[in-house]
Structure formats: C-alpha cells, structure tokens
Motif scaffolding. Structure first.
Motif, PDB file in Angstrom:
ATOM      1  N   PRO A   1       0.981  -1.272  -0.053  1.00 14.71           N
ATOM      2  CA  PRO A   1       0.067  -0.005  -0.118  1.00 14.71           C
ATOM      3  C   PRO A   1       0.808   1.274   0.114  1.00 14.71           C
ATOM      4  O   PRO A   1       1.980   1.360   0.625  1.00 14.71           O
ATOM      5  N   GLY A   2       0.257   2.115  -0.678  1.00 13.23           N
ATOM      6  CA  GLY A   2       1.120   3.455  -0.735  1.00 13.23           C
ATOM      7  C   GLY A   2       2.316   3.660  -1.632  1.00 13.23           C
ATOM      8  O   GLY A   2       2.963   4.686  -1.991  1.00 13.23           O
ATOM      9  N   ILE A   3       2.149   2.428  -2.598  1.00 11.33           N
ATOM     10  CA  ILE A   3       3.141   2.857  -3.761  1.00 11.33           C
ATOM     11  C   ILE A   3       2.422   2.425  -5.212  1.00 11.33           C
ATOM     12  O   ILE A   3       1.916   1.543  -5.224  1.00 11.33           O
ATOM     13  N   SER A   4       2.570   3.482  -6.047  1.00 13.94           N
ATOM     14  CA  SER A   4       1.939   3.700  -7.263  1.00 13.94           C
ATOM     15  C   SER A   4       3.082   3.143  -8.107  1.00 13.94           C
ATOM     16  O   SER A   4       3.953   4.100  -8.307  1.00 13.94           O
ATOM     17  N   VAL A   5       2.675   2.331  -9.239  1.00 15.55           N
ATOM     18  CA  VAL A   5       3.522   2.044 -10.218  1.00 15.55           C
ATOM     19  C   VAL A   5       2.913   2.725 -11.574  1.00 15.55           C
ATOM     20  O   VAL A   5       1.909   2.109 -12.138  1.00 15.55           O
ATOM     21  N   LEU A   6       3.521   3.593 -12.271  1.00  9.56           N
ATOM     22  CA  LEU A   6       3.013   4.216 -13.314  1.00  9.56           C
ATOM     23  C   LEU A   6       3.943   3.753 -14.474  1.00  9.56           C
ATOM     24  O   LEU A   6       5.173   4.006 -14.461  1.00  9.56           O
ATOM     25  N   LYS A   7       3.291   4.119 -16.042  1.00  6.82           N
ATOM     26  CA  LYS A   7       4.186   3.744 -17.051  1.00  6.82           C
ATOM     27  C   LYS A   7       3.910   5.188 -17.986  1.00  6.82           C
ATOM     28  O   LYS A   7       2.759   5.633 -17.929  1.00  6.82           O
ATOM     29  N   LEU A   8       5.189   5.415 -18.651  1.00  5.11           N
ATOM     30  CA  LEU A   8       5.079   6.541 -19.557  1.00  5.11           C
ATOM     31  C   LEU A   8       5.915   6.187 -20.815  1.00  5.11           C
ATOM     32  O   LEU A   8       6.940   5.455 -20.493  1.00  5.11           O
ATOM     33  N   ALA A   9       5.509   6.730 -21.795  1.00  3.55           N
ATOM     34  CA  ALA A   9       6.357   6.246 -23.105  1.00  3.55           C
ATOM     35  C   ALA A   9       7.368   7.232 -23.031  1.00  3.55           C
ATOM     36  O   ALA A   9       7.676   8.096 -22.596  1.00  3.55           O
ATOM     37  N   LYS A  10       8.648   6.680 -23.550  1.00  5.40           N
ATOM     38  CA  LYS A  10       9.996   7.481 -23.798  1.00  5.40           C
ATOM     39  C   LYS A  10       9.669   8.597 -24.914  1.00  5.40           C
ATOM     40  O   LYS A  10       8.958   8.185 -25.699  1.00  5.40           O
ATOM     41  N   SER A  11      10.187   9.604 -24.803  1.00  5.68           N
ATOM     42  CA  SER A  11      10.142  10.803 -25.420  1.00  5.68           C
ATOM     43  C   SER A  11      10.799  10.138 -26.821  1.00  5.68           C
ATOM     44  O   SER A  11      11.779   9.534 -27.162  1.00  5.68           O
ATOM     45  N   GLY A  12      10.278  10.866 -27.873  1.00  3.99           N
ATOM     46  CA  GLY A  12      10.625  10.798 -29.407  1.00  3.99           C
ATOM     47  C   GLY A  12      11.990  11.242 -29.476  1.00  3.99           C
ATOM     48  O   GLY A  12      12.533  10.902 -30.574  1.00  3.99           O
ATOM     49  N   GLY A  13      12.452  12.096 -28.776  1.00  2.40           N
ATOM     50  CA  GLY A  13      13.710  12.612 -29.156  1.00  2.40           C
ATOM     51  C   GLY A  13      14.985  12.046 -28.525  1.00  2.40           C
ATOM     52  O   GLY A  13      16.175  12.395 -28.741  1.00  2.40           O
ATOM     53  N   VAL A  14      15.034  10.820 -27.642  1.00  2.00           N
ATOM     54  CA  VAL A  14      15.759  10.084 -27.290  1.00  2.00           C
ATOM     55  C   VAL A  14      16.441   9.430 -28.330  1.00  2.00           C
ATOM     56  O   VAL A  14      16.179   9.016 -29.229  1.00  2.00           O
ATOM     57  N   VAL A  15      17.841   9.343 -28.153  1.00  2.00           N
ATOM     58  CA  VAL A  15      18.910   8.364 -29.240  1.00  2.00           C
ATOM     59  C   VAL A  15      19.869   7.545 -28.279  1.00  2.00           C
ATOM     60  O   VAL A  15      19.917   7.658 -26.977  1.00  2.00           O
ATOM     61  N   ASP A  16      20.055   6.422 -28.896  1.00  2.00           N
ATOM     62  CA  ASP A  16      21.008   5.472 -28.278  1.00  2.00           C
ATOM     63  C   ASP A  16      22.424   5.742 -28.470  1.00  2.00           C
ATOM     64  O   ASP A  16      23.015   6.624 -29.365  1.00  2.00           O
ATOM     65  N   ARG A  17      23.221   5.838 -27.245  1.00  2.00           N
ATOM     66  CA  ARG A  17      24.531   6.436 -27.116  1.00  2.00           C
ATOM     67  C   ARG A  17      25.408   5.004 -26.747  1.00  2.00           C
ATOM     68  O   ARG A  17      25.219   4.226 -25.955  1.00  2.00           O
ATOM     69  N   ASP A  18      26.442   4.955 -27.680  1.00  2.00           N
ATOM     70  CA  ASP A  18      27.586   3.820 -27.609  1.00  2.00           C
ATOM     71  C   ASP A  18      28.278   3.973 -26.479  1.00  2.00           C
ATOM     72  O   ASP A  18      28.385   5.145 -25.795  1.00  2.00           O
TER      73      ASP A  18
END
Length: 351
Positions: free
Chosen positions: A196-213
């Motif tokens: 109780p008292g812990i909420s788990v929420l989901k958000l989509a990643k931003s379209g501006g993020v890129v993979d970094r090697d």
C-alpha cells in the motif's frame, strides 16, 4: 510531452493533498533501461515543480552519467533555480558558488561507472544518501512539501531489480515511474501490488531520445571531468597545479582490483575479499592520471572513509617516487583541507 505534463499536474495535486495532512510530498523513482530519457524526464518534472514555487530535491543515482558532478558519484541536490537548458544541472559544482547558486550537492563517491561492479558498496552509499535526504526533508518545510525526484541507472537485470527494490525501501518511494519498458512495468506492478502507498506508473519514452554507444558515453564522462576543473564555456575556471609530499596524504580504494560479481563465484564459495574492504594504495606510477576523491573523514577507519561525504576531487598528473612527491591538479590553490583520498576506476588524460 502531454503525458509528462499530466504527470506533473498529478504530482502537484499530490503535494497539495500531503501538505494539508502535514506529510512529505511525492518521492518519485524513475526507472527504465539506458537511453530512454530518464534524466530528461527528471529535469522536466523538477523544472515544472520549481515554476510552481516548489523546491524539490534531485537525487542522482546514475553513476555513469554524473549529471551534477563527477561520474561515479551519488548526489542529492536541492533545486531552487531554473536548470540551464545547455548546461543541465550546472555540470561542474566548482562553478556553482561563483554563479550565486545554492544548489550545492551532498556527494558520496562510488568510483565505478556500473552499479553492478560493487553492489554492496553501491547499496551502502545509497542508504547513507537516503538518510541524509530524510534529515533535509525533516528540517526543511519546502523540501518536505516538494518531495524528491530520483534518477536511476539503466540497469534492469537481476542486479538492477535488487538495486531498485533497495532504493524504494531506503528513500520510502511512493511513486515509481517506468519509462519505455513494458516488461519492467509488468514486473514492478507485480512486485508492488501488495504494497500500500506505492503507485507504479508507465510513461512512453520521448521521441527525441537516441541510443548512445560506449565510446560516446566515455567521451561524455571525460568532458564532465574536464568541466570540473576547467569550468564551463560560460564560466571558465583556472585550476591550480600543486606539488605535494606523498606523506601528506593517504590513498585508499575499495577491494583489490576489480571484483567479479558474487553471482559469478562457484556455488558455496564466499568471497575472500569483502566488497567494502578498504585497501591502502601505495603511491606509484599506477595512480598517475587518476581522479581521487577528497573525503571529509577525520580518521582512516572503514566506516568513516566509506560513509562520509566528498568535499572535492583532485587529478594526479605526475608521481615522483624518488622525491616522494606528486603533482596534482585542484580547483583551488593551497594545501588540501583533508588527508584521506579515495581512488576509483576513473582515469583522465589532461589535454
């Protein structure tokens, strides 16, 4: 971006409700794999809160990034001024006092770029940082109402799950935001549905993020280290090169070399060298080009050195064993205020 704004509005409503009950505000933990925009979301939520007159605390547990100060550190920073669009959280804590900022972080030195390299030490420092943040929230009404935003590393394997659960317990997190990963969201929902008292929420990643090697990440780390000593393009610094006697300082590191994870050991075999055992380093050529953390400890015992905050960093450019001296680069001139230094895995070549 609409969902991020809605998240801010929900957090603001949460703040109003908890303020009326004289309870702490939202304690938000942002989790997800690498390169989904966790740090960017942290900045957005912190900036929105600041514009509402809040003073949230930003907790950076991503040792690979070094958003606030050096890579390899765990930090907590009160956010009381707008985050610079170009420079982020300030990039170099050495410039903050000169810029009139009071966003000086409390810093603990982990010394590695991956939490999985020494999980026991990482969890110990996380717990210590959490206790420090709790004291701040207890004694500061604005911080209590505003709450905190916690940015994590992109580790989502078994070790990552262990670290996430540890962070939830230590910081008494009540909102977990899962960014851009369906399986992680499903696992977190199952894990905390009975809590109780812990909420788990989901958000989509931003379209501006890129993979970094790895090469790009390494370059980013080296740039962060350079910024600590030489400042930012908007505010350049002139670090001081100083010659000190080797007997004036004591250098320690945790463990011997790099430790294999406990899961890699044979069944029934315990590690002979503790993950938090301090080993004194005898100065030689191996410490050249190392970044050393200057601790605020007054004694060399294990608890003091591991659990005290960091007051700054120095760079070792030369070591002369014959003359028993070493040349260091420090942000300011004068003698080192303390003698106990911690050594991690970070090396940097001054250019």
């Amino acid at each position: 971006m609409t969902s991020y704004l809605n998240m801010h509005l929900a957090l603001e409503q949460f703040r109003e409700e908890t303020k009326a009950r004289d309870e702490p505000g939202p304690k938000v933990l942002i989790v997800g794999p690498e390169d989904v925009g966790k740090t960017s979301l942290s900045k957005i939520l912190l900036s929105y809160a600041l514009r509402q007159g809040r003073q949230p605390i930003f907790v950076d547990l991503d040792v690979n990034e070094g958003s606030v100060t050096m890579p390899g550190t765990l930090t907590a920073t009160p956010i009381n001024q707008i985050i610079d669009v170009e420079e982020g959280f300030g990039s170099s804590t050495t410039t903050l006092p000169f810029l009139g900022s009071s966003m000086i972080p409390i810093t603990y030195y982990y010394g590695y770029s991956d939490p999985g390299e020494n999980v026991k030490l990482y969890k110990m420092l996380t717990a210590k940082l959490a206790n420090t943040v709790k004291l701040r929230i207890t004694n500061d009404k604005d911080a209590k109402t505003s709450g905190m935003v916690i940015d994590t590393s992109g580790l989502i394997d078994n070790t990552g799950y262990e670290i996430i659960q540890h962070c939830v317990d230590c910081f008494e997190v009540n909102i977990i935001i899962v960014l851009g990963h369906e399986r992680l969201y499903s696992d977190m929902t199952k894990l905390y549905k009975e809590r109780p008292g812990i909420s788990v929420l989901k958000l989509a990643k931003s379209g501006g993020v890129v993979d970094r090697d790895k090469t790009f990440r390494r370059q980013t780390q080296m740039r962060k280290i350079r910024e600590y000593f030489y400042g930012l393009p908007k505010f350049e610094l002139s670090p001081c090169s100083t010659l000190i006697n080797l007997n004036e300082v004591s250098i320690y590191r945790v463990g011997v070399g790099s430790l294999a994870p406990s899961s890699a050991l044979p069944i029934g075999i315990d590690r002979k060298v503790s993950e938090t055992q301090l080993v004194k380093v005898e100065p030689d050529d191996s410490i050249r080009h190392s970044i050393l953390a200057l601790t605020s400890a007054n004694s060399p015992d294990e608890q003091s050195l591991l659990e005290t905050s960091i007051i700054g960093f120095i760079y070792v450019s030369e070591v002369d064993i014959v003359k028993q001296k070493m040349t260091i680069l420090a942000p300011c001139p004068g003698r080192l205020p303390k003698q106990y230094l911690m050594m991690g895995s970070y090396k940097w070549m001054e250019t």
